[in-house]
Design a protein around this motif. Sequence first.
Motif, mmCIF file in Angstrom:
data_model
loop_
_atom_site.group_PDB
_atom_site.id
_atom_site.type_symbol
_atom_site.label_atom_id
_atom_site.label_comp_id
_atom_site.label_asym_id
_atom_site.label_seq_id
_atom_site.Cartn_x
_atom_site.Cartn_y
_atom_site.Cartn_z
ATOM 1 N N MET A 102 4.797 47.235 4.416
ATOM 2 C CA MET A 102 4.493 47.477 3.019
ATOM 3 C C MET A 102 4.993 48.855 2.628
ATOM 4 O O MET A 102 4.806 49.822 3.350
ATOM 5 N N LYS A 103 5.618 48.909 1.481
ATOM 6 C CA LYS A 103 6.104 50.180 0.952
ATOM 7 C C LYS A 103 5.001 50.839 0.130
ATOM 8 O O LYS A 103 4.137 50.166 -0.418
ATOM 9 N N ILE A 104 5.066 52.142 0.065
ATOM 10 C CA ILE A 104 4.135 52.906 -0.758
ATOM 11 C C ILE A 104 4.955 53.794 -1.673
ATOM 12 O O ILE A 104 5.879 54.485 -1.229
ATOM 13 N N CYS A 105 4.609 53.758 -2.950
ATOM 14 C CA CYS A 105 5.266 54.599 -3.946
ATOM 15 C C CYS A 105 4.192 55.436 -4.625
ATOM 16 O O CYS A 105 3.158 54.908 -5.051
ATOM 17 N N ILE A 106 4.430 56.722 -4.700
ATOM 18 C CA ILE A 106 3.504 57.628 -5.375
ATOM 19 C C ILE A 106 4.175 58.097 -6.652
ATOM 20 O O ILE A 106 5.319 58.570 -6.619
ATOM 21 N N LEU A 107 3.484 57.950 -7.775
ATOM 22 C CA LEU A 107 4.021 58.347 -9.077
ATOM 23 C C LEU A 107 3.354 59.621 -9.557
ATOM 24 O O LEU A 107 2.123 59.682 -9.680
ATOM 25 N N PHE A 108 4.168 60.616 -9.839
ATOM 26 C CA PHE A 108 3.687 61.896 -10.334
ATOM 27 C C PHE A 108 4.253 62.160 -11.723
ATOM 28 O O PHE A 108 5.394 61.806 -12.008
ATOM 29 N N PRO A 109 3.488 62.870 -12.558
ATOM 30 C CA PRO A 109 3.993 63.235 -13.887
ATOM 31 C C PRO A 109 4.805 64.524 -13.853
ATOM 32 O O PRO A 109 4.371 65.531 -13.303
ATOM 33 N N GLY A 110 5.993 64.500 -14.409
ATOM 34 C CA GLY A 110 6.775 65.717 -14.613
ATOM 35 C C GLY A 110 6.919 66.610 -13.403
ATOM 36 O O GLY A 110 6.891 66.163 -12.266
ATOM 37 N N LYS A 111 7.071 67.888 -13.666
ATOM 38 C CA LYS A 111 7.257 68.884 -12.612
ATOM 39 C C LYS A 111 5.899 69.380 -12.120
ATOM 40 O O LYS A 111 4.930 69.425 -12.863
ATOM 41 N N ILE A 112 5.876 69.796 -10.853
ATOM 42 C CA ILE A 112 4.642 70.301 -10.259
ATOM 43 C C ILE A 112 4.300 71.664 -10.853
ATOM 44 O O ILE A 112 5.166 72.514 -11.051
ATOM 45 N N LYS A 113 3.030 71.815 -11.167
ATOM 46 C CA LYS A 113 2.499 73.091 -11.664
ATOM 47 C C LYS A 113 1.170 73.333 -10.967
ATOM 48 O O LYS A 113 0.374 72.409 -10.862
ATOM 49 N N PRO A 114 0.898 74.510 -10.480
ATOM 50 C CA PRO A 114 1.745 75.701 -10.458
ATOM 51 C C PRO A 114 2.866 75.562 -9.424
ATOM 52 O O PRO A 114 2.728 74.874 -8.424
ATOM 53 N N LYS A 115 3.960 76.247 -9.691
ATOM 54 C CA LYS A 115 5.152 76.158 -8.845
ATOM 55 C C LYS A 115 4.904 76.628 -7.417
ATOM 56 O O LYS A 115 5.635 76.251 -6.508
ATOM 57 N N ALA A 116 3.868 77.423 -7.209
ATOM 58 C CA ALA A 116 3.548 77.915 -5.865
ATOM 59 C C ALA A 116 3.237 76.763 -4.911
ATOM 60 O O ALA A 116 3.290 76.939 -3.690
ATOM 61 N N LEU A 117 2.954 75.570 -5.448
ATOM 62 C CA LEU A 117 2.594 74.418 -4.614
ATOM 63 C C LEU A 117 3.798 73.559 -4.226
ATOM 64 O O LEU A 117 3.638 72.574 -3.507
#
Length: 160
Positions: free
Chosen positions: A1-16
């Motif tokens: 089984m495949k797993i797909c993780i959906l995230f919104p836009g760019k990561i904030k804060p950039k330190a992460l």
Amino acid sequence: MKICILFPGKIKPKALVAAQDEYIKRLKPFGVEVAVYKDEKVSSRTPEQIKEAEAQRIRKLLKDGDYLVACDERGRNIQTLEMADLLKAGRQGAFPMAGKRRMVVVIGGALGLAESVRKKADAVWSLSSLVMAGGVARVVLLEGIYRAFTVVENHPYHNE
């Protein structure tokens, strides 16, 4: 089984970014992919309109046969061993993953997920009862999925 993780836009804060990238690298051997959908800028529209615009983008990334998990602070607290059991079920084609081709886990934008996404979801997980920055939520989710895979694989990481 495949797993797909959906995230919104760019990561904030950039330190992460480094932490996110490290866990994405660790998850690749397990067949986990990460996709990004365009998040909406908070504007003069209502929060519901903004969340629904994001929901439309999320729905375009879903396929028939997906097991959808929505991450929301109002969801059910998921524990590592429960997540590991779900991953095992996915590999074995067992309940509740029977007939599912892919698990899709989605984190909402700055305002969270639209109710339409929550209702469509097969499961709604809370990563914490705290509301957290999107970047923190990403790292928490990625680490949790990685940890669950190490439980499935009997890797010592879980006990470190």
